[in-house]
Design an enzyme around this catalytic site. Sequence first.
Site, short mmCIF file in Angstrom:
data_model
loop_
_atom_site.label_atom_id
_atom_site.label_comp_id
_atom_site.label_asym_id
_atom_site.label_seq_id
_atom_site.Cartn_x
_atom_site.Cartn_y
_atom_site.Cartn_z
N GLU A 143 0.87 -1.17 0.00
CA GLU A 143 0.00 0.00 0.00
C GLU A 143 0.90 1.22 0.00
O GLU A 143 1.68 1.44 0.93
CB GLU A 143 -0.92 0.02 1.22
CG GLU A 143 -2.01 1.09 1.07
CD GLU A 143 -2.41 1.71 2.38
OE1 GLU A 143 -2.15 2.92 2.56
OE2 GLU A 143 -2.97 0.99 3.22
N CYS A 202 -2.17 8.16 3.94
CA CYS A 202 -2.16 7.83 2.52
C CYS A 202 -3.53 8.04 1.88
O CYS A 202 -3.62 8.29 0.68
CB CYS A 202 -1.70 6.40 2.32
SG CYS A 202 -2.71 5.18 3.20
#
Length: 536
Positions: A276, A310
Amino acid sequence: MSQTMTPARDQGPGEPRPEEPVEPGRLLSGAVVLESVRSSLVCSSDDTVDVRSPLTGEVWLSLPQSTPADVREAAARARAAQREWAARPLHERTRVARRLHALILDQAEDIADIIGMETGKARRSAIEEVSDVAMTALYYAKNAKRHLGPHRRKAGFPLLTHTVEQSVPKGLVGMITPWNYPLTIPVSDAIAALLAGNAVVIKPDTQTTLSALWGIELAVEAGLPRDLFLAVTGNPAEIGEALITESDYVAFTGSTATGTLVATECAKRLIGCSAELGGKNPMIVLPDAPLDRAANSIVQSAFSNAGQLCMSIERIYVHRDVFDDFLHRAMETINSLTLGVGLHYEFDVGSLISQEQLERVRAHLDDAVDRGATVHVGGNHRPDIGPYVFEPTLLTGVDESMALCREETFGPVIALYPVDSDAEAVARANDSDYGLNASVWGQVSRATPVAHQIEAGSVNINEGFTATWTSHDAPMGGFKRSGLGRRHGREGITRFTESRTVSTQRLMNIDRPETMSNRDFAKLMIRGLRLLRRLP
């Protein structure tokens, strides 16, 4: 210490609220915390690295550094524990996750103290981490059996063949985790890997190792075998190769640049990995959007953890018909926020984590202003509050020549862009190397087809990121350069397994009977395959 936001970049600070500045005494010291959680850390070296708390800027911990030999020792110990663990019935493994859920909630305030000392984030964001880990533990405790099977599969020859898919643990999972969510990412990913029957060796970020170690100790208290979940510390350049070499699968969360290197090294060994990575996440505000809700949402979607997330929104595309109205409401929302550092609940936005992160945010902002962008609110470093505190900031006039337009800032800075149509909003939202998260605001009938065109792994309608993130039964991950693989849901646990197919044949072999010629057998096969079309 805390203060309200300033309404513009060149104005002075707001009046401080009367409260205690920082409360480090509640934790005594980093050394005391380390001593209480060190059992899961494999480290034989005398080398240490000084870690500074973002609350004070002062060194609060000398963190021991592991060597490649320590990594190999941790891997050997974890593999030995994994064999017995994988042999346990799944219901015994999920019982550990249920106990972990209870322990995390019982110790929520203590865990939030450690997260706050290591990251400087507002306490509300720290508690969100605690809540997320508890939700993940309970979700997989309740659903691991459904995801891991065994699952009956349709056979090539109905009635004669019985086929089952089994999920087999990879073995040893190596994890490399970042500093921004030091409890959520290490522990939540590990829960899935462990329930799938694996062992885990984790390398948390140096800045936030104690949060990860605390999570490991809670898992051991919940019944996890001591050597099944171990940690190593150190510079990834020095121990990263050893961790990848010893692992059967690697789960990485961090920057796109580093994730690319990790994926390359895994490919050389033909082992799987998930990654990720970064995001430059867009938000679209349609003409029929609930503007107050949309403006208020940026507190969570853009400034949670001071934008160091994020999934955080950084680009906001607003239909020109409502642009000025939305800008005004967004400015009011940001001006109402309270900045502060400490271990209490009385502020909305905390600190950036380090001088390095502060310099990155300032560089993006200064470049944009120098090239003609306008700061409408925020824009100032606030050392009077904390060494790395930076005001939530809103700009307009950002264009393609500016780093702020294309690169991930990873800080409390958003830019508003006017658009003239839904199609333009979609095109500009998709004009990015990243595709992690997106947000669309408007009447559902209009927002839904827009959301279906966004190139991102998560798209929230009338929310920022929380709706998709908390939907633990649904996968979460990125398109394009935002990553590989998924966490959460079935994909979040089966990524840590190999699929094994076992078929049992009844009555006859799948082959030509001795009494039949090859030609007759071929005709029989074709006749049987035609018959399959008539079967349900």
